[in-house]
Motif scaffolding. Structure first.
Motif, PDB file in Angstrom:
ATOM      1  N   UNK A   1       0.832  -1.208   0.000  1.00 15.06           N
ATOM      2  CA  UNK A   1       0.000   0.000   0.000  1.00 15.06           C
ATOM      3  C   UNK A   1       0.860   1.248   0.000  1.00 15.06           C
ATOM      4  N   UNK A   2       1.976   1.221   0.713  1.00 15.91           N
ATOM      5  CA  UNK A   2       2.848   2.388   0.803  1.00 15.91           C
ATOM      6  C   UNK A   2       3.454   2.749  -0.545  1.00 15.91           C
ATOM      7  N   UNK A   3       3.638   1.761  -1.405  1.00 13.17           N
ATOM      8  CA  UNK A   3       4.245   2.016  -2.715  1.00 13.17           C
ATOM      9  C   UNK A   3       3.212   2.282  -3.798  1.00 13.17           C
ATOM     10  N   UNK A   4       1.932   2.320  -3.415  1.00 13.75           N
ATOM     11  CA  UNK A   4       0.876   2.590  -4.393  1.00 13.75           C
ATOM     12  C   UNK A   4       0.480   4.064  -4.326  1.00 13.75           C
ATOM     13  N   UNK A   5      -0.402   4.465  -5.234  1.00 10.31           N
ATOM     14  CA  UNK A   5      -0.884   5.844  -5.266  1.00 10.31           C
ATOM     15  C   UNK A   5      -2.238   5.986  -4.584  1.00 10.31           C
ATOM     16  N   UNK A   6      -2.590   5.036  -3.745  1.00  6.93           N
ATOM     17  CA  UNK A   6      -3.892   5.064  -3.076  1.00  6.93           C
ATOM     18  C   UNK A   6      -3.984   6.262  -2.139  1.00  6.93           C
ATOM     19  N   UNK A   7      -5.204   6.724  -1.930  1.00  7.56           N
ATOM     20  CA  UNK A   7      -5.428   7.904  -1.106  1.00  7.56           C
ATOM     21  C   UNK A   7      -5.415   7.607   0.377  1.00  7.56           C
ATOM     22  N   UNK A   8      -5.716   8.647   1.160  1.00  7.85           N
ATOM     23  CA  UNK A   8      -5.735   8.523   2.612  1.00  7.85           C
ATOM     24  C   UNK A   8      -6.746   7.467   3.035  1.00  7.85           C
ATOM     25  N   UNK A   9      -6.377   6.663   3.967  1.00  3.65           N
ATOM     26  CA  UNK A   9      -7.260   5.611   4.464  1.00  3.65           C
ATOM     27  C   UNK A   9      -7.093   4.298   3.750  1.00  3.65           C
ATOM     28  N   UNK A  10      -6.442   4.300   2.586  1.00  2.00           N
ATOM     29  CA  UNK A  10      -6.286   3.061   1.830  1.00  2.00           C
ATOM     30  C   UNK A  10      -5.444   2.043   2.588  1.00  2.00           C
ATOM     31  N   UNK A  11      -4.427   2.522   3.301  1.00  2.00           N
ATOM     32  CA  UNK A  11      -3.576   1.604   4.047  1.00  2.00           C
ATOM     33  C   UNK A  11      -4.335   0.891   5.144  1.00  2.00           C
ATOM     34  N   UNK A  12      -5.160   1.646   5.868  1.00  2.00           N
ATOM     35  CA  UNK A  12      -5.947   1.054   6.945  1.00  2.00           C
ATOM     36  C   UNK A  12      -6.984   0.088   6.380  1.00  2.00           C
ATOM     37  N   UNK A  13      -7.621   0.471   5.284  1.00  2.00           N
ATOM     38  CA  UNK A  13      -8.605  -0.409   4.651  1.00  2.00           C
ATOM     39  C   UNK A  13      -7.962  -1.701   4.170  1.00  2.00           C
ATOM     40  N   UNK A  14      -6.779  -1.582   3.578  1.00  2.00           N
ATOM     41  CA  UNK A  14      -6.076  -2.769   3.093  1.00  2.00           C
ATOM     42  C   UNK A  14      -5.724  -3.704   4.245  1.00  2.00           C
ATOM     43  N   UNK A  15      -5.313  -3.133   5.373  1.00  2.00           N
ATOM     44  CA  UNK A  15      -4.993  -3.961   6.534  1.00  2.00           C
ATOM     45  C   UNK A  15      -6.235  -4.688   7.039  1.00  2.00           C
ATOM     46  N   UNK A  16      -7.358  -3.992   7.067  1.00  2.00           N
ATOM     47  CA  UNK A  16      -8.600  -4.619   7.537  1.00  2.00           C
ATOM     48  C   UNK A  16      -8.974  -5.808   6.669  1.00  2.00           C
ATOM     49  N   UNK A  17      -8.924  -5.628   5.360  1.00  2.81           N
ATOM     50  CA  UNK A  17      -9.294  -6.719   4.461  1.00  2.81           C
ATOM     51  C   UNK A  17      -8.270  -7.861   4.522  1.00  2.81           C
ATOM     52  N   UNK A  18      -7.003  -7.515   4.764  1.00  2.00           N
ATOM     53  CA  UNK A  18      -5.987  -8.554   4.903  1.00  2.00           C
ATOM     54  C   UNK A  18      -6.231  -9.386   6.163  1.00  2.00           C
ATOM     55  N   UNK A  19      -6.610  -8.730   7.245  1.00  2.00           N
ATOM     56  CA  UNK A  19      -6.916  -9.456   8.488  1.00  2.00           C
ATOM     57  C   UNK A  19      -8.103 -10.385   8.269  1.00  2.00           C
ATOM     58  N   UNK A  20      -9.145  -9.888   7.601  1.00  2.00           N
ATOM     59  CA  UNK A  20     -10.331 -10.718   7.385  1.00  2.00           C
ATOM     60  C   UNK A  20     -10.001 -11.921   6.497  1.00  2.00           C
ATOM     61  N   UNK A  21      -9.248 -11.693   5.428  1.00  2.00           N
ATOM     62  CA  UNK A  21      -8.890 -12.795   4.534  1.00  2.00           C
ATOM     63  C   UNK A  21      -8.051 -13.832   5.276  1.00  2.00           C
ATOM     64  N   UNK A  22      -7.131 -13.365   6.109  1.00  2.00           N
ATOM     65  CA  UNK A  22      -6.288 -14.280   6.887  1.00  2.00           C
ATOM     66  C   UNK A  22      -7.140 -15.096   7.856  1.00  2.00           C
ATOM     67  N   UNK A  23      -8.099 -14.442   8.509  1.00  2.50           N
ATOM     68  CA  UNK A  23      -8.958 -15.135   9.475  1.00  2.50           C
ATOM     69  C   UNK A  23      -9.857 -16.155   8.792  1.00  2.50           C
ATOM     70  N   UNK A  24     -10.444 -15.777   7.655  1.00  4.59           N
ATOM     71  CA  UNK A  24     -11.342 -16.691   6.954  1.00  4.59           C
ATOM     72  C   UNK A  24     -10.591 -17.907   6.402  1.00  4.59           C
ATOM     73  N   UNK A  25      -9.320 -17.727   6.087  1.00  4.67           N
ATOM     74  CA  UNK A  25      -8.538 -18.836   5.534  1.00  4.67           C
ATOM     75  C   UNK A  25      -8.313 -19.949   6.560  1.00  4.67           C
ATOM     76  N   UNK A  26      -8.312 -19.582   7.854  1.00  3.24           N
ATOM     77  CA  UNK A  26      -8.077 -20.587   8.906  1.00  3.24           C
ATOM     78  C   UNK A  26      -8.691 -20.084  10.211  1.00  3.24           C
ATOM     79  N   UNK A  27     -10.005 -20.255  10.391  1.00  6.03           N
ATOM     80  CA  UNK A  27     -10.671 -19.738  11.591  1.00  6.03           C
ATOM     81  C   UNK A  27     -10.091 -20.257  12.895  1.00  6.03           C
ATOM     82  N   UNK A  28      -9.654 -21.520  12.945  1.00  2.63           N
ATOM     83  CA  UNK A  28      -9.114 -22.050  14.191  1.00  2.63           C
ATOM     84  C   UNK A  28      -7.818 -21.343  14.579  1.00  2.63           C
ATOM     85  N   UNK A  29      -7.031 -21.006  13.603  1.00  7.47           N
ATOM     86  CA  UNK A  29      -5.803 -20.255  13.867  1.00  7.47           C
ATOM     87  C   UNK A  29      -6.144 -18.877  14.427  1.00  7.47           C
ATOM     88  N   UNK A  30      -7.176 -18.261  13.843  1.00  7.71           N
ATOM     89  CA  UNK A  30      -7.621 -16.958  14.339  1.00  7.71           C
ATOM     90  C   UNK A  30      -8.102 -17.046  15.776  1.00  7.71           C
TER      91      UNK A  30
END
Length: 223
Positions: free
Chosen positions: A86-115
């Protein structure tokens, strides 16, 4: 002695057995939860005696610690990669936080027991060592970086002022009280929705958890 990065046959075998033990442990956790984890049951599944398995892990707590460490490390690496991209992209303010949120959700859904092992109900009688806590702090630091990068023009809230004197959880991160507030709001709301979704509490309600997650994230960013 072996050269750097090279394992002898005995070391390779030991690593393979430890990996299989962890795989069996995850299967147990998925079936009965972490509190029911049994090294003797794992030994039986692997055709080993209990004493033989204890040569690889000294006890239940050591095995749980390694599972937790692996989970935290996996999430931390995921979020590091996301933040860097995200830091190397041209995304606007808030994009980094949004990307982190979606990354956390994708990681959790991939292995709920690990979460759930790291963000669910604590395992009775288990206390994580300091090095495990350090990795969780690393994850929070990534989130604080993203929150600190956002503008904060609004007036200070009572909770902002509270955080001026209660910021030990943030370590030595220089984030402002407003950024700390934003990070805590993000953390609690993201994990609140995720925990309910993964536990199946939205089943039968007729709503799309992904849409709810996106709406909560939009509200957080708007604030």
């Amino acid at each position: 002695m072996t050269s750097t990065g090279t394992k002898n046959p005995r070391e390779r075998y030991r690593a393979q057995v430890r990996t299989e033990i962890k795989e069996r442990a995850w299967e147990q956790i998925a079936t009965a939860g972490a509190s029911a984890l049994s090294l003797n049951a794992i030994a039986k599944q692997m055709g080993m005696s209990g004493p033989a398995l204890y040569r690889y892990y000294a006890g239940r707590d050591e095995l749980i610690t390694e599972l937790i460490t692996d989970a935290y490390r996996s999430l931390a690496d995921t979020l590091h990669s996301t933040a860097t991209a995200t830091a190397t992209s041209d995304a606007g303010a808030g994009a980094g936080l949004a990307a982190l949120a979606h990354a956390i959700r994708a990681w959790a859904l991939a292995d709920p027991q690990r979460y759930f092992l790291i963000y669910g109900t604590p395992v009775p009688g288990y206390h994580a060592p300091d090095d495990t806590t350090a990795i969780s702090s690393e994850i929070m630091a990534i989130l604080l970086d993203a929150c600190a990068a956002l503008p904060s023009d609004g007036p200070a809230t009572p909770f902002d002022r509270h955080l001026e004197e209660h910021r030990e959880w943030a370590g030595d991160h220089p984030a402002s009280p407003a950024a700390l507030h934003r990070a805590l709001s993000f953390w609690t709301r993201v994990h609140g929705v995720l925990s309910l979704e993964l536990a199946g509490h939205f089943t039968g309600m007729g709503i799309d958890p992904a849409q709810l997650f996106a709406a909560e994230l939009d509200d957080l960013l708007a604030r």
